[in-house]
Every structure is written in structure tokens, then in C-alpha cells.
Scaffold this motif. Structure first.
Motif, PDB file in Angstrom:
ATOM      1  N   HIS A  38       5.950  36.448  77.179  1.00  0.00           N
ATOM      2  CA  HIS A  38       6.057  35.402  78.209  1.00  0.00           C
ATOM      3  C   HIS A  38       4.867  34.458  78.152  1.00  0.00           C
ATOM      4  N   ASP A  39       3.669  35.013  77.976  1.00  0.00           N
ATOM      5  CA  ASP A  39       2.466  34.192  78.062  1.00  0.00           C
ATOM      6  C   ASP A  39       2.212  33.372  76.813  1.00  0.00           C
ATOM      7  N   GLU A  40       2.705  33.833  75.669  1.00  0.00           N
ATOM      8  CA  GLU A  40       2.394  33.096  74.442  1.00  0.00           C
ATOM      9  C   GLU A  40       3.633  32.465  73.803  1.00  0.00           C
ATOM     10  N   PRO A  41       4.542  33.267  73.213  1.00  0.00           N
ATOM     11  CA  PRO A  41       5.684  32.629  72.534  1.00  0.00           C
ATOM     12  C   PRO A  41       6.544  31.762  73.452  1.00  0.00           C
ATOM     13  N   VAL A  42       6.842  32.261  74.672  1.00  0.00           N
ATOM     14  CA  VAL A  42       7.705  31.480  75.562  1.00  0.00           C
ATOM     15  C   VAL A  42       7.033  30.169  75.927  1.00  0.00           C
ATOM     16  N   GLN A  43       5.739  30.226  76.257  1.00  0.00           N
ATOM     17  CA  GLN A  43       5.022  29.010  76.612  1.00  0.00           C
ATOM     18  C   GLN A  43       4.915  28.074  75.406  1.00  0.00           C
ATOM     19  N   LEU A  44       4.687  28.677  74.220  1.00  0.00           N
ATOM     20  CA  LEU A  44       4.610  27.863  73.015  1.00  0.00           C
ATOM     21  C   LEU A  44       5.942  27.191  72.724  1.00  0.00           C
ATOM     22  N   LEU A  45       7.045  27.932  72.911  1.00  0.00           N
ATOM     23  CA  LEU A  45       8.360  27.339  72.707  1.00  0.00           C
ATOM     24  C   LEU A  45       8.616  26.196  73.670  1.00  0.00           C
ATOM     25  N   ALA A  46       8.217  26.394  74.915  1.00  0.00           N
ATOM     26  CA  ALA A  46       8.405  25.325  75.907  1.00  0.00           C
ATOM     27  C   ALA A  46       7.631  24.075  75.509  1.00  0.00           C
ATOM     28  N   ALA A  47       6.380  24.283  75.090  1.00  0.00           N
ATOM     29  CA  ALA A  47       5.572  23.131  74.672  1.00  0.00           C
ATOM     30  C   ALA A  47       6.153  22.480  73.421  1.00  0.00           C
ATOM     31  N   THR A  48       6.609  23.326  72.484  1.00  0.00           N
ATOM     32  CA  THR A  48       7.195  22.790  71.251  1.00  0.00           C
ATOM     33  C   THR A  48       8.467  21.997  71.549  1.00  0.00           C
ATOM     34  N   GLU A  49       9.286  22.525  72.477  1.00  0.00           N
ATOM     35  CA  GLU A  49      10.506  21.811  72.836  1.00  0.00           C
ATOM     36  C   GLU A  49      10.184  20.453  73.448  1.00  0.00           C
ATOM     37  N   LEU A  50       9.127  20.389  74.259  1.00  0.00           N
ATOM     38  CA  LEU A  50       8.716  19.115  74.845  1.00  0.00           C
ATOM     39  C   LEU A  50       8.271  18.146  73.756  1.00  0.00           C
ATOM     40  N   ARG A  51       7.465  18.662  72.812  1.00  0.00           N
ATOM     41  CA  ARG A  51       7.011  17.788  71.722  1.00  0.00           C
ATOM     42  C   ARG A  51       8.175  17.342  70.849  1.00  0.00           C
ATOM     43  N   LEU A  52       9.122  18.261  70.649  1.00  0.00           N
ATOM     44  CA  LEU A  52      10.276  17.919  69.834  1.00  0.00           C
ATOM     45  C   LEU A  52      11.101  16.823  70.502  1.00  0.00           C
ATOM     46  N   GLY A  53      11.156  16.855  71.832  1.00  0.00           N
ATOM     47  CA  GLY A  53      11.860  15.783  72.539  1.00  0.00           C
ATOM     48  C   GLY A  53      11.187  14.442  72.333  1.00  0.00           C
ATOM     49  N   LEU A  54       9.847  14.438  72.389  1.00  0.00           N
ATOM     50  CA  LEU A  54       9.107  13.195  72.134  1.00  0.00           C
ATOM     51  C   LEU A  54       9.329  12.719  70.703  1.00  0.00           C
ATOM     52  N   LEU A  55       9.309  13.698  69.775  1.00  0.00           N
ATOM     53  CA  LEU A  55       9.533  13.336  68.378  1.00  0.00           C
ATOM     54  C   LEU A  55      10.927  12.772  68.180  1.00  0.00           C
ATOM     55  N   ARG A  56      11.900  13.317  68.875  1.00  0.00           N
ATOM     56  CA  ARG A  56      13.267  12.841  68.716  1.00  0.00           C
ATOM     57  C   ARG A  56      13.395  11.379  69.139  1.00  0.00           C
ATOM     58  N   ARG A  57      12.686  11.050  70.231  1.00  0.00           N
ATOM     59  CA  ARG A  57      12.742   9.650  70.662  1.00  0.00           C
ATOM     60  C   ARG A  57      12.130   8.727  69.609  1.00  0.00           C
ATOM     61  N   ARG A  58      11.047   9.175  68.995  1.00  0.00           N
ATOM     62  CA  ARG A  58      10.428   8.351  67.947  1.00  0.00           C
ATOM     63  C   ARG A  58      11.344   8.216  66.738  1.00  0.00           C
ATOM     64  N   VAL A  59      11.926   9.359  66.343  1.00  0.00           N
ATOM     65  CA  VAL A  59      12.833   9.309  65.189  1.00  0.00           C
ATOM     66  C   VAL A  59      14.032   8.422  65.493  1.00  0.00           C
ATOM     67  N   ALA A  60      14.549   8.517  66.715  1.00  0.00           N
ATOM     68  CA  ALA A  60      15.691   7.685  67.093  1.00  0.00           C
ATOM     69  C   ALA A  60      15.353   6.203  67.012  1.00  0.00           C
ATOM     70  N   PRO A  68      16.770   6.663  62.595  1.00  0.00           N
ATOM     71  CA  PRO A  68      17.934   7.351  63.189  1.00  0.00           C
ATOM     72  C   PRO A  68      18.586   8.352  62.240  1.00  0.00           C
ATOM     73  N   GLU A  69      18.479   8.117  60.956  1.00  0.00           N
ATOM     74  CA  GLU A  69      19.114   9.045  60.022  1.00  0.00           C
ATOM     75  C   GLU A  69      18.457  10.427  60.041  1.00  0.00           C
ATOM     76  N   GLY A  70      17.235  10.499  60.539  1.00  0.00           N
ATOM     77  CA  GLY A  70      16.544  11.785  60.623  1.00  0.00           C
ATOM     78  C   GLY A  70      16.915  12.597  61.851  1.00  0.00           C
ATOM     79  N   LEU A  71      17.732  12.011  62.764  1.00  0.00           N
ATOM     80  CA  LEU A  71      18.077  12.727  64.004  1.00  0.00           C
ATOM     81  C   LEU A  71      18.800  14.046  63.764  1.00  0.00           C
ATOM     82  N   PRO A  72      19.759  14.135  62.857  1.00  0.00           N
ATOM     83  CA  PRO A  72      20.430  15.426  62.660  1.00  0.00           C
ATOM     84  C   PRO A  72      19.470  16.552  62.298  1.00  0.00           C
ATOM     85  N   ALA A  73      18.471  16.244  61.466  1.00  0.00           N
ATOM     86  CA  ALA A  73      17.502  17.284  61.104  1.00  0.00           C
ATOM     87  C   ALA A  73      16.696  17.720  62.306  1.00  0.00           C
ATOM     88  N   VAL A  74      16.296  16.749  63.133  1.00  0.00           N
ATOM     89  CA  VAL A  74      15.547  17.081  64.346  1.00  0.00           C
ATOM     90  C   VAL A  74      16.416  17.919  65.275  1.00  0.00           C
TER      91      VAL A  74
END
Length: 528
Positions: free
Chosen positions: A342-364, A368-374
Motif C-alpha cells: 500500500h505504501d510503496e507500489p500502490v502509491q507509485l502506481l497512482a503517481a505513475t498513472e497521474l504522470r501517464l495522464g499528463l504524458l497522454r495529453r502531450r502525446v495527443a 497523436p499516432e503514439g496514443l495507442p502505445a500510451v
């Protein structure tokens, strides 16, 4: 590079994909259809000891021990002909060879990616399972250790006592065997002093009452007992003197004309000797002695059994104590793992998911062709998060600070959350100790997890009832039922075995059987 779509391969695309893969919580290695490494994320660099630039272009088999490379190459070639996504658990674990030559066991998940050129890359997500395998081995070793103790406990016969065995042997020898007298002596091995453990007939007037210390080389005795102790084997009067010679006066005065001493072959440190007297000469022939030695052997079995009884009782008490410590240690370890997850992997996943969302907006916005990979990485991230949440549910220690029905309700709601199976509880309060109740709840939870995973059931019933010997708890579903052989634990499947181990270490039992109206029933009897 994309999943089912296409992208223009090139150095910028590779760098973008590698940037996305660096956000993965797992080490990832990309391999082309020729079996050469094309991508390595930062975590994979840490795991393998190789840098990205050092690995790219090398055959992926260089990451395996020499003896596995040929087989892996054949499997990889077959896989590239029809690549499909493979999740963790679908493939056998591998041993990954690091740059320094050391090896680490890993689980592997495969994701194929098709390039615009028509070639296919495969992303291999790796998980270091060293700690998991070590924990399983320790548990297996600890579990393996407590099952053996339970079998011994069930095998020991507890009726009677060693005193009853020797007294009954002497009585039967006189009353049923027709011998004049009998006595059993016990003493330190090879000692000439035995203490009378039992006596029947007039032998008491020769050797004394029970508890008397006797020097078996006393010239007033027949001499056969001393001879048996010295030789550590059966001795009759014919072995120590002429068969028709008169016995010493003390024995002869009681009418003794023949005697035999049989060493009782126990596993104890003491010598145990059965001495029989007869009022007729030359009675103890070779054939009779062989028969009497079998009697002595049977007495030894009984004495060993009863001698073991006290030791078993001590072992049982010790095992109970160790079981309580083991179960406490298991719960502490589960609690620690749950906290770490809970304290490490779950929190890391949550942070990674947030960063991935930011990255998705940049890729979009820029590619845009990189969106499927993201999105592919994002789906994998969500799947990992879901698996971790389920793991946390399974690791969560049972809470019995509430009533039994409330504890079961909480467990059922956690396990069957977002699942169509309904459940109900029947039966009164079981009245268990906190330790037994905690393990009972673990068994119920594991049974409910099996229902969720395998039963396809509409309803499951958790029931408790008092029976002779304790409280019976059962989990019965109306699902698809058992496959052949599913009533026993299968190698590599810890669910059923884990429930059985928990019950047996508490002095109870657990079994899996067909339900009365179809489906499956898990039933356990635990001491109240």
C-alpha cells in the motif's frame, strides 16, 4: 510503433516509446522478430546490469543461462509466428542472467507491437520473483514441517499405560500361558540391577514386589536374567546350565524347574527383560522361545507406543505453541506485506498513472499516432493496480474485534465486491478463541476467493454449527462443481492446501467435497 495500428519507426519514435516504458513499474525489454533487443527501460537496466546501448542489438537469449537458450530460441520463434498477449502467470518463470553472471528468477508478461513496416516487436515485462519464491519455499518448508507432526499425533494410540502393559503381560503369562510365575525388570542398559516393574505368581517371593531393585546376578536367582542382560538376547536355563540341573534353592523352593529371560526390544535407553518361570523342566524349547520372542516384540511395540505418548503430548503442546507463533508470524508478515504494497507500489502506481495522464495529453497534442502505445501502457498499469488491490484484500489480517457474523460479512463484501455472486450466513456464534477464529476467517475468505475465481456461482452460503469435537464451518456454493481430482490440493495450487494446513495446525481438519445439491462445499472442523 503501436499496438494494432501503425507508426513510422525511427530514432525519435524509439525514444518516445522508451520514455513511456520508463514510466512502467516493471522492467521492460523490447525484442524484434529476429530475437534481438531493441528497447530497454531504466528498470530493466537495473535488473540486468546492462545499459540500454549495451543490450540493443544483442540476441535476447544472452539474458538467459546457457542451458536455456536453445529451448527459448525455439519457443520465441514459434511465438513470433502467432504473437498474442500473455499475462503474468501464463508463462513459466525464467531465470534471467545478469551481466555479472548471477541469475534471478523472473515472471514474464508479453505484449506484441506491430510496426508500420509489418514487422513485430515484443515487449517483455519482467518481475523479479526472488522474494516470492523464497517466501513460498519458507512457508512450504514451515508448512511442510507442521503437517508431519499432525500425522504422528493421529497415529499414536493413547489408551492404557506402560504399567498396564507390563502388569497385563505378567498376568496373562501366568493365567493364560500356564507359567508358574513371571516378572518384568527395567534398568539402565547393560546394568546388573533391574527394578521390578511388574510381577505375577510366586516370583514376588524370589525377586520382590513391584519397585524392588534386584541384582540379577544374585546367585539365589536362576541366572537367566543376568545372562540375557549380558548377551543382550534371549537366554533360557538350558543356555546357562544343564537343562535338568536343579535351579538355585530360592527359585527351586518355589517349584521352579525351568526359566527363560526375554530381552524386550524397546527403543528406550533402559533394558526391559521379561523373565518366565515354569514348574516343569526343559519347557523352553527353541520353538517355544521363538514364539515367546514374538510376544516380547509385541510388548516392546506397546511399551514404545505408550512411552511415545508422553513425548507426543509434549510435542503436541509444543506444536500448539509453535503453531500459534507461526500463525502470528504469518499474520504479521501479511500485515507487513500489505503495508509495503500500500505504501510503496500502490502509491507509485497512482503517481505513475497521474504522470501517464499528463504524458497522454502531450502525446495527443504533438504525436497523436503514439496514443495507442500510451493507452496500452495505461491499460497494463490499471490491470496491475487492480491486481494489487485484490492482493491487499487477501493480505488484510482478519478482524475479529467484532462479532463473527460481522467479520464474515466484511470478508464476503471485500472478496465478492463487484461480483454477481450473492451470499448469506447461517448458524449461531461459534465461540472460538481469537486465534482459532482468525484462522477460521482465513479459511472462509480463501473459500470465497475460490468461489469468485472458479465457481461461477449465483449464491454461496457460509454456515457454522456445533458438532462433537468442536465447531464445523462450511462454505457451500451452487456453481459449476468440482473437476475430477479437485478435492485434493494440486501441486502449485496453494488455496486448498493452505486451508487444510490452517485447520490441521489447530488440531482440526478441512476438506473440499461436492455440494449436497451440486456446486462445491468447503468444510472444516476446528476445536471450540
Amino acid at each position: 510503433m503501436t499496438g494494432p495500428g501503425s507508426a513510422t519507426p525511427g530514432r525519435d519514435a524509439d525514444a518516445a516509446v522508451r520514455g513511456v516504458l520508463d514510466l512502467s513499474p516493471h522492467p521492460v525489454v523490447g525484442v524484434d522478430d529476429a530475437g534481438r533487443v531493441v528497447l530497454v527501460n531504466a528498470l530493466a537496466e537495473q535488473l540486468t546490469g546492462w545499459t540500454h546501448d549495451e543490450l540493443v542489438g544483442r540476441p535476447v537469449e544472452e539474458l538467459l543461462p546457457q542451458e536455456l537458450r536453445g529451448r527459448h530460441e525455439r519457443l520465441r520463434t514459434a511465438y513470433h509466428h502467432s504473437p498474442v498477449r500473455r499475462e503474468v502467470g501464463e508463462l513459466e518463470a525464467l531465470r534471467l542472467r545478469r551481466r555479472d553472471g548471477s541469475e534471478v528468477p523472473v515472471d514474464v508478461a508479453l505484449t506484441p507491437l506491430t510496426l508500420a513496416t509489418g514487422s513485430t516487436w515484443v515487449l517483455a515485462a519482467l518481475s523479479d520473483v526472488t522474494q516470492r519464491l523464497a517466501t513460498e519455499s519458507r512457508v512450504l518448508d514451515l508448512t511442510r514441517s507442521y503437517r508431519m507432526l499432525a500425522a504422528i499425533n493421529q497415529a499414536v494410540l493413547r489408551a492404557g499405560s506402560a504399567v498396564d502393559v507390563t502388569a497385563e503381560a505378567c498376568r496373562v503369562a501366568v493365567e493364560e500361558g500356564g507359567f508358574l510365575a513371571a516378572w518384568v525388570g527395567r534398568g539402565p542398559r547393560s546394568s546388573m540391577t533391574l527394578r521390578v516393574a511388574a510381577v505375577a505368581g510366586p516370583a514376588a517371593r524370589v525377586v520382590g514386589e513391584v519397585g524392588t531393585a534386584v541384582r540379577v546376578d544374585d546367585p539365589r536367582l536362576s541366572g537367566v536374567t543376568a545372562a540375557a542382560v549380558r548377551a543382550r538376547s534371549t537366554r533360557s536355563w538350558g543356555d546357562v546350565a544343564h537343562p535338568f540341573a536343579p535351579l538355585p534353592a530360592a527359585a527351586a523352593g518355589e517349584g521352579v524347574q525351568d526359566a527363560v529371560a526375554l530381552l524386550v526390544p524397546t527403543d528406550e535407553e533402559d533394558d526391559v527383560v521379561l523373565t518366565l518361570y515354569c514348574h516343569r523342566p526343559a519347557v523352553f524349547t527353541e520353538e517355544l522361545v521363538v514364539l515367546l520372542e514374538q510376544v516380547a516384540f509385541n510388548i516392546a511395540l506397546a511399551l514404545d507406543r505408550y512411552a511415545a505418548d508422553a513425548a507426543v503430548r509434549r510435542e503436541v503442546a509444543h506444536r500448539r505453541e509453535l503453531s500459534a507463533r507461526l500463525l502470528t508470524a504469518q499474520e504479521d508478515e501479511r500485515r507487513r506485506l500489505a503495508t509495503e504494497v500500500h505504501d510503496e507500489p500502490v502509491q507509485l502506481l497512482a503517481a505513475t498513472e497521474l504522470r501517464l495522464g499528463l504524458l497522454r495529453r502531450r502525446v495527443a497534442a504533438h504525436d497523436p499516432e503514439g496514443l495507442p502505445a500510451v493507452d496500452l501502457v495505461h491499460d497494463g498499469l490499471r490491470g496491475t493496480a487492480t491486481a494489487l488491490r485484490r492482493l491487499l484484500t487477501e493480505l488484510e489480517p482478519p478482524r475479529l474485534d467484532t462479532a463473527w457474523d460481522e467479520a464474515v460479512e466484511s470478508a464476503a463484501e471485500q472478496v465478492l465486491e463487484d461480483h454477481p455472486t450473492t451470499w448469506r450466513l447461517v448458524g449461531g456464534p461459534p465461540g472460538w478463541t481469537p486465534e482459532t477464529g482468525a484462522q477460521a476467517l482465513r479459511i472462509v475468505r480463501e473459500a470465497l476467493i475460490n468461489v469468485r475465481r472458479h465457481a461461477a456461482a449465483a449464491q454461496v452460503v457460509v454456515a457454522t454449527r456445533r458438532v462433537e469435537g468442536g465447531v464445523e464451518v462450511s462454505v457451500t456454493d451452487d456453481g459449476v462443481g468440482l473437476a475430477d481430482g479437485a478435492t485434493r490440493a494440486r501441486p502449485g495450487h496453494r488455496g486448498v492446501q493452505g486451508m487444510q494446513d490452517r485447520a490441521e495446525t489447530l488440531g482440526g481438519w478441512c476438506r473440499v467435497e461436492p455440494g449436497p445439491d451440486g456446486g462445491t462445499r468447503v468444510v472444516a472442523l476446528l476445536p471450540a
